[in-house]
Design a protein around this motif. Sequence first.
Motif, PDB file in Angstrom:
ATOM      1  N   LEU A   6       0.810  -1.214   0.000  1.00 54.11           N
ATOM      2  CA  LEU A   6       0.000   0.000   0.000  1.00 54.11           C
ATOM      3  C   LEU A   6       0.845   1.266   0.000  1.00 54.11           C
ATOM      4  N   GLU A   7       2.161   1.103   0.100  1.00 53.51           N
ATOM      5  CA  GLU A   7       3.049   2.257   0.071  1.00 53.51           C
ATOM      6  C   GLU A   7       3.025   2.886  -1.324  1.00 53.51           C
ATOM      7  N   LEU A  33      -4.184  -1.731  -6.981  1.00 51.31           N
ATOM      8  CA  LEU A  33      -2.814  -2.115  -6.634  1.00 51.31           C
ATOM      9  C   LEU A  33      -2.098  -2.712  -7.838  1.00 51.31           C
ATOM     10  N   ALA A  34      -0.790  -2.669  -7.806  1.00 51.70           N
ATOM     11  CA  ALA A  34       0.029  -3.147  -8.925  1.00 51.70           C
ATOM     12  C   ALA A  34      -0.198  -4.629  -9.220  1.00 51.70           C
ATOM     13  N   ASP A  35      -0.568  -5.407  -8.196  1.00 53.20           N
ATOM     14  CA  ASP A  35      -0.767  -6.847  -8.405  1.00 53.20           C
ATOM     15  C   ASP A  35      -2.170  -7.194  -8.909  1.00 53.20           C
ATOM     16  N   VAL A  51      -8.868  -3.335   3.440  1.00 47.95           N
ATOM     17  CA  VAL A  51      -9.383  -4.629   3.019  1.00 47.95           C
ATOM     18  C   VAL A  51      -8.992  -4.785   1.554  1.00 47.95           C
ATOM     19  N   LEU A  52      -8.440  -5.945   1.204  1.00 47.60           N
ATOM     20  CA  LEU A  52      -7.978  -6.190  -0.161  1.00 47.60           C
ATOM     21  C   LEU A  52      -8.913  -7.154  -0.865  1.00 47.60           C
ATOM     22  N   PHE A  53      -9.303  -6.810  -2.082  1.00 46.67           N
ATOM     23  CA  PHE A  53     -10.196  -7.619  -2.898  1.00 46.67           C
ATOM     24  C   PHE A  53      -9.517  -7.966  -4.214  1.00 46.67           C
ATOM     25  N   THR A  54      -9.853  -9.131  -4.774  1.00 49.70           N
ATOM     26  CA  THR A  54      -9.478  -9.406  -6.157  1.00 49.70           C
ATOM     27  C   THR A  54     -10.419  -8.581  -7.028  1.00 49.70           C
ATOM     28  N   ARG A  55     -10.096  -8.451  -8.298  1.00 48.34           N
ATOM     29  CA  ARG A  55     -10.978  -7.707  -9.206  1.00 48.34           C
ATOM     30  C   ARG A  55     -12.350  -8.389  -9.284  1.00 48.34           C
TER      31      ARG A  55
END
Length: 74
Positions: A6-7, A33-35, A51-55
């Motif tokens: 997240l940086e 995010l880049a990934d 919170v991180l989600f896939t597309r």
Amino acid sequence: MRVDPLENTEWRKSSFSGGSNGGGGQCVEAAALADGRVAVRNSKRPEDGAVLFTRAEMLAWVQGIKAGEFDDLT
């Protein structure tokens, strides 16, 4: 050395986070995010993380919102 994904992230705040409720605004931010994942966080408390989600997960969430599936939560 561990790199924080997240940086240096470019966050976008919802245009609906203005504060018409009299409480100073509900500040929701999202970032690509880049990934390929999407991060969502409370901009008032970024130190709490995101919170991180896939597309695919984000697409399902947005489609559910547009369909009114979460209207009872507001």
